[in-house]
Design a protein around this motif. Structure first.
Motif, PDB file in Angstrom:
ATOM      1  N   LEU A  20       0.824  -1.207   0.000  1.00 59.22           N
ATOM      2  CA  LEU A  20       0.000   0.000   0.000  1.00 59.22           C
ATOM      3  C   LEU A  20       0.859   1.256   0.000  1.00 59.22           C
ATOM      4  N   ALA A  21       1.943   1.251   0.769  1.00 62.07           N
ATOM      5  CA  ALA A  21       2.836   2.399   0.781  1.00 62.07           C
ATOM      6  C   ALA A  21       3.408   2.641  -0.607  1.00 62.07           C
ATOM      7  N   GLU A  22       3.752   1.570  -1.295  1.00 61.69           N
ATOM      8  CA  GLU A  22       4.277   1.692  -2.656  1.00 61.69           C
ATOM      9  C   GLU A  22       3.211   2.242  -3.602  1.00 61.69           C
ATOM     10  N   ALA A  23       1.973   1.773  -3.431  1.00 60.26           N
ATOM     11  CA  ALA A  23       0.869   2.267  -4.269  1.00 60.26           C
ATOM     12  C   ALA A  23       0.643   3.759  -4.051  1.00 60.26           C
ATOM     13  N   LEU A  24       0.778   4.226  -2.826  1.00 58.86           N
ATOM     14  CA  LEU A  24       0.565   5.645  -2.527  1.00 58.86           C
ATOM     15  C   LEU A  24       1.664   6.527  -3.130  1.00 58.86           C
ATOM     16  N   GLU A  25       2.829   5.939  -3.372  1.00 58.77           N
ATOM     17  CA  GLU A  25       3.929   6.698  -3.960  1.00 58.77           C
ATOM     18  C   GLU A  25       3.739   6.924  -5.459  1.00 58.77           C
ATOM     19  N   GLN A  26       2.831   6.180  -6.068  1.00 59.90           N
ATOM     20  CA  GLN A  26       2.615   6.302  -7.520  1.00 59.90           C
ATOM     21  C   GLN A  26       1.966   7.623  -7.870  1.00 59.90           C
TER      22      GLN A  26
END
Length: 84
Positions: free
Chosen positions: A78-84
């Motif tokens: 989820l953290a990676e998705a928010l960085e997109q």
């Protein structure tokens, strides 16, 4: 909509597929591999939650002394998705 296929590390699950809408609400989570009942339950529980809240709740969960868990790996996805 943000979608990510995350390769977790240190757990039984082989992949986590996460979708987060434009308001950072978790739309869907699918685990490939892992303990089906647990990962299916987690997926249903976090659907509709703010991604930031899910990250905070799950990030430090440990599975049998591995230092991580499927829920903790979901928080990373989820953290990676928010960085997109």
């Amino acid at each position: 909509m943000k979608k990510i296929n995350y390769k977790p590390r240190g757990v039984c699950a082989r992949e986590i597929i996460v979708e987060v809408d434009d308001d950072n609400i978790v739309s869907s989570v699918k685990f490939i591999g892992g303990c089906n009942g647990n990962t299916g339950g987690i997926s249903m529980l976090v659907k509709g939650m703010k991604a930031e809240d899910v990250i905070q709740k799950l990030k430090d969960i440990d599975c049998n002394g591995k230092g991580t868990s499927c829920p903790a790996q979901l928080s990373k996805a989820l953290a990676e998705a928010l960085e997109q």
